[in-house]
Design a protein around this motif. Sequence first.
Motif, short mmCIF file in Angstrom:
data_model
loop_
_atom_site.label_atom_id
_atom_site.label_comp_id
_atom_site.label_asym_id
_atom_site.label_seq_id
_atom_site.Cartn_x
_atom_site.Cartn_y
_atom_site.Cartn_z
N TRP A 55 40.69 82.33 65.44
CA TRP A 55 40.29 81.00 65.90
C TRP A 55 39.56 81.07 67.24
O TRP A 55 38.72 80.21 67.54
CB TRP A 55 41.50 80.08 65.97
CG TRP A 55 41.89 79.59 64.62
CD1 TRP A 55 42.99 79.92 63.90
CD2 TRP A 55 41.15 78.69 63.79
NE1 TRP A 55 42.98 79.30 62.67
CE2 TRP A 55 41.87 78.53 62.58
CE3 TRP A 55 39.94 78.02 63.94
CZ2 TRP A 55 41.42 77.72 61.54
CZ3 TRP A 55 39.49 77.21 62.91
CH2 TRP A 55 40.23 77.06 61.73
N ALA A 109 37.68 81.20 60.00
CA ALA A 109 37.71 80.34 61.18
C ALA A 109 36.30 80.02 61.67
O ALA A 109 36.02 78.89 62.09
CB ALA A 109 38.51 81.01 62.30
N SER A 113 34.80 76.20 61.74
CA SER A 113 34.32 75.61 62.99
C SER A 113 32.87 75.14 62.84
O SER A 113 32.51 74.04 63.28
CB SER A 113 34.43 76.62 64.14
OG SER A 113 35.78 76.99 64.36
N THR A 349 40.65 74.04 69.01
CA THR A 349 41.08 75.44 68.92
C THR A 349 41.92 75.83 70.12
O THR A 349 42.95 76.50 69.99
CB THR A 349 39.85 76.36 68.81
OG1 THR A 349 39.05 75.95 67.71
CG2 THR A 349 40.28 77.80 68.62
#
Length: 412
Positions: A55, A109, A113, A349
């Motif tokens: 992340w 991740a 995003s 995050t």
Amino acid sequence: MPHLLPPVGPQRTLSLAQLSNSVGDGAYYVTSALYFTHVVGLAPARIGLGLTVAWAVGSVAGVPLGRLADRRGPRGTAVRLALVTGLAVASFLVVRDFWLFLAAACVYATAQSGLAAARQALLAGLVPDERRTGALAHLQSTLNAGLAVGATLGGLALSAGSTAAYLAVFAVDAVSFLLCARVLRRLPAVAPVPGERGAKLEVLRDRPYAVVTLLNTVLLLRMPLLSLGLPLWITERTTAPEWLVSALFVLNTGAVMLFQVRAARSVHGIPTAARALRRSGGLMLLTCAVFALSAVGSPWGAAAALIAGSVLLVAAEMFHSAGSWQLAFDLAPVGRVGEYQGFFGTGVTVARTLGPLLLTALLIGWGTAGWLLLGALVLAASYALGPVARWAAGTRPHAVTVTGPATVARSA
């Protein structure tokens, strides 16, 4: 209830895309930890390390991927990133060692995003300014509905406890992103914004927007509160029954699904967004005080305090969501919505990565004092967001109206 359905057109299609992958995500969230330990065979510490690294990589990649959505067109970028996310989830089906897990998690991740930023840019290109906060409220309601359905499916897999059940959940999540990509393709294309080749990311030099993002990250500490802080508090510091953890999660998702759209109706510009954020901060301070009371008394008294605190928490969440959405869009320059949304999304995050450490130290370590300190911190950040947003609005290259009820008014 009619207000739960978004208007026919791009808003409803975006909501359908959100629903398609949130069902899979809901199942993934409740089963992933046990899948990676029982099926993949990883130690819990290595899972935590891998997801933290993944992340962190994803949050950094979200900004350039958001800029890519601005430059190449958000619809095509969102479709490709949804496909990549689905493939990353599918790769978990065959991963059986830490390094392959880490690589797959980083791809997952990063794509997630970037997809979030591209979707925001797509919404900005398809929905007029004055309807965006309402559209996001519908998307949030849809998200919670999908997560609830997915969590139910995940619960069935947990009950079965077999490898086949876990693999089925991950397969469903992978397919859900493929369906999301197919739905996104039905949306009208949004023209890309031309830019200079090799141009720097403007958001990284925008200090006012960075401060807004930082303060909003403090308010986002409520996210790990529901998933980690409260479960630990209930089991370690109260006499309430452990099954209440699940009940409070259902209460939260159900309330957001039913009332987020209504809570967002009063937000239509920077002044009303700042007011909603102050209201959220005040509710969070009250929430923390009520949760602290649950450590004293009988099991039923503790349960009553936890339920009351959860009602206050979900109200604070809905006002915060509406206010932060408005600021994030209103303060993003024309043509850079994806880039700016990618940066704003790093707050999620950071809250998910650092929040568990902070909340564990405050709540479990300090008890009542920790709860009150957390509430005071969120309240201070919520009150600071108003003047910081006005400062940011004054530095925009395009004029932003901050004194009237209308939403952003940008010069041609």
